[in-house]
Design an enzyme around this catalytic site. Structure first.
Site: not given
Ligand code: ZN
Ligand code: ZN
Length: 670
Positions: A7, A101, A306
């Site tokens: 990403e 992600d 995350y």
């Protein structure tokens, strides 16, 4: 060649490092940053490299809005150099792995990349998913690649389309009605407008609040040379005479009628999901958008898991003991050792349990020298929260006493922390201790002091960013990834002052107009309905086309109502903008003071009674001026903020500012 797409550039670097054991080297592919090792290229995107937009014919703001919302939206590149880098790399690839992600946005970014790849070469594309950028997690993910989750990506695409259409149509309507076009446009949107309405409604409650006076009667009592505080049992006296009578009645002594001690269990906090994390960071004075940026950087560098997650339950695969074990040396060594002494580590559980990501937890041990001060603050918060969720409850000893002095009843309370528990690890949550000595029933104490205190009822407080984000989550406004961005956008658009959140005059006008003529836009129900539909797209029960068509129909109805009231809305908004530009009242003639331009292009606060009245105050030459809602108490002029670039500085009251400037100048010349 094996092409891996991430990403962001930082993520590409990190993944290349992990997969190559540090052997990868940087290499540009066309305009894109990439890292190469063996026969693998890891290429970093910049989030979305394409976006949805209206076709060329619809850019003109004069386009009929009912036509605009029916227009087919098209995908256009936003980062051409990265798109061409991706194409160049794809031509040489015989396998492509999407490693963006692991969430809706990431899936959509992955699908966008996949579409670009397939446009130049028919090559096999797979997808890897992980929640932490650690060697173990990343390696595990690459050992078992899967496919792109199209439904998840489609739900992201539906959201983009719906937000684009709603935002464009409402923004154009409002701006046109207010005659504010060009870069001074007024924005409105599907999530933005109901969020702004929350802030405006809160402000309305505060403005309408009428403070009422009340009186309290306090005494200081002493026992064995120690003084403690007690308050009259009536708590608040509505009138002064009754309070004064109670006051007069008090004797030199008070008798203890009852005394009780008990223990209060103070449960440890729940694991961090995005909302709880942002609320905690905001309580530390870190704005939601900064906290999110920092957390994302910490994630990409492998320090924490995350940070975009709704989950508040650690998954059973997570080895809590091993994670705590990482910290047995370094700044948290004491904390880790304390926890490891427990036979079993049992974590608290929040109400929300999802399977995509775990709650936020530390994935590697950092020391203060590894990180920037801001990053360290956020990292430390995550570590301490993690420890706290594994810790015992804290315990408080509470004491309650009832006393009597000549017929007047008093109460006294004491609060002492008897067992630190999780509070040892998590010192952010502070509760003040209050000392009360042990008392015996029937004991007679001396009244050392008595006091009649006048107070007044207080309006509700303005929200902090963390509180607003919690409220938004409760009402289903936005997602874990977008809520903080909405707040930033409201500030950038000149609708709110942040910390605490306070709406500007124009924010109130826009909200009032929408509430009055098209209330569906400011209410959370409609946007929540759309969120529910998007969940169904994720699950494969609805098509994205259905959601977009449905929301177009909804918007069409809204626009029709707005059209009918165009005149009224226009008048109200323009009046609002004029009021908003008024700085105060002229001290010389009583006309309005407004920001004016001099013939030479400078700016000043001038009197609208000009040329009869020539009252004026200077303003800085550059920067965008914002007239805030707050007023100088002395001059009744509104305080001014100046925006230069992304920063704001306070000019304050233009009269005070000028006076202090004059004093300083006289000082230097004397
Ligand atoms: Zn004047
Ligand atoms: Zn002033």
């Amino acid at each position: 060649m094996h092409l891996i797409v991430t990403e962001k550039d930082l993520a590409a670097k990190r993944i290349a490092e992990i997969l190559s054991d540090g052997a990868a080297s940087a290499a540009k592919v066309a305009g894109a940053n990439a890292y190469r090792f063996d026969s693998t290229v890891v290429l970093g995107l910049r989030g979305h490299i394409v976006k949805l937009d209206f076709p060329d014919g619809y850019r003109d703001w004069k386009t009929n809005l009912h036509d605009l919302i029916r227009a087919d939206v098209v995908t256009v590149p936003t980062h051409k150099n990265i798109v061409s880098g991706l194409k160049r790399a794809a031509k040489e690839a015989d396998r492509v792995t999407i490693a963006t992600d692991f969430d809706t946005e990431g899936e959509l970014i992955g699908l966008e990349a996949c579409t670009i790849v397939k446009s130049v070469k028919d090559v096999g594309v797979d997808r890897v998913r992980f929640s932490a950028m650690t060697p173990v997690e990343v390696t595990r993910a690459f050992q078992s690649p899967a496919g792109i989750d199209l439904n998840l990506a489609y739900s992201g695409e539906a959201r983009q389309a719906v937000d684009l259409i709603w935002g464009a149509a409402l923004t154009r309507f409002i701006s046109t009605a207010a005659k504010r076009l060009g870069n001074r446009f007024l924005s409105a949107g599907r999530v933005q407008s109901p969020t702004l309405a929350l802030i405006v409604d809160r402000e309305r409650v505060i403005a309408q609040f009428v403070a009422e006076p009340y009186w309290e009667v306090h005494v200081d009592l002493s026992k064995d040379g120690e003084t403690f505080h007690a308050k009259h049992q009536a708590d608040r006296f509505q009138d002064k005479a009754t309070a004064a009578a109670a006051m007069d009645n008090i004797d030199d002594t008070a008798t203890v009628l009852a005394f009780a001690k008990s223990e209060r269990v103070d449960a440890p906090p729940k694991p961090f999901n995005t909302t709880e994390f942002l609320a905690a960071a905001s309580a530390l004075g870190i704005s939601a958008s900064r906290a999110m940026d920092t957390a994302e950087r910490l994630y990409t560098a492998g320090w924490i898991s995350y940070p975009r997650t709704d989950n508040t339950v650690y998954p059973s695969e997570l080895d809590l003991r091993v994670l705590v074990g990482m910290f047995t040396s370094g700044p948290f060594a004491e904390n880790a050792r304390t926890l490891l002494q427990k036979k079993q580590l049992v974590a608290t559980r929040g109400k929300k349990q999802t399977t995509d990501h775990p709650p936020i937890y530390p994935t590697m041990r950092a020391t203060q020298t590894d990180l920037e001060p801001q990053s360290w603050k956020v990292y430390e918060l995550v570590v301490r929260r993690f420890f706290a969720t594994l810790s015992d409850a804290a315990r408080w000893c509470t004491k309650k006493a009832t006393l009597d002095s000549h017929g007047e009843r008093f109460k006294a309370t004491g609060l002492e922390l008897s067992h630190q528990g999780w509070r040892y690890h998590y010192p952010y949550a502070r509760t003040q201790e209050r000392h009360l000595p042990d008392l015996d029933t029937g004991e007679v104490l001396a009244v050392a002091n008595k006091q009649l205190v006048q107070k007044e009822t207080q309006p509700p407080q303005r929200w902090g960013q963390g509180q607003l984000i919690k409220k938004m989550e409760e009402l289903g406004l936005g997602t874990k990834s977008t809520r903080h961005e909405i707040i930033t956008k409201l500030a950038q658009r000149g609708y709110v002052d942040v910390s605490p959140l306070r709406p500007t005059g124009i924010a109130c006008r826009v909200t009032q107009s929408l509430e009055r003529y098209a209330p569906t836009i400011t209410k959370p129900e409609m946007t929540r309905l759309l969120e529910e539909e998007m969940e169904k797209v994720k699950a494969g029960h609805l098509s994205k086309e259905f959601v977009v068509v449905n929301s177009r129909d909804m918007l069409d109805k809204v626009l029709s109502t707005l059209d009918e009231r165009h005149e009224e809305i226009s008048t109200a908004l323009q009046q609002g903008l004029r009021d908003d530009a008024t700085v105060g009242t002229c001290p010389e003639c009583g006309s309005n003071l407004v920001v004016r331009r001099s013939k030479r292009g400078g700016r000043f606060v001038g009197c609208s009674g000009y040329p009869k009245c020539t009252f004026g105050l200077p303003l800085p030459k550059s920067g965008r001026l914002r007239i805030t809602a707050r007023k100088c108490k002395q001059h009744d002029m509104r305080l001014i903020k100046v925006q230069s670039g992304k920063r704001y500085w306070d000019l304050g009251c233009p009269q005070c500012n000028y006076t202090s400037w004059k004093e300083k100048n006289n000082g230097t010349s004397a």
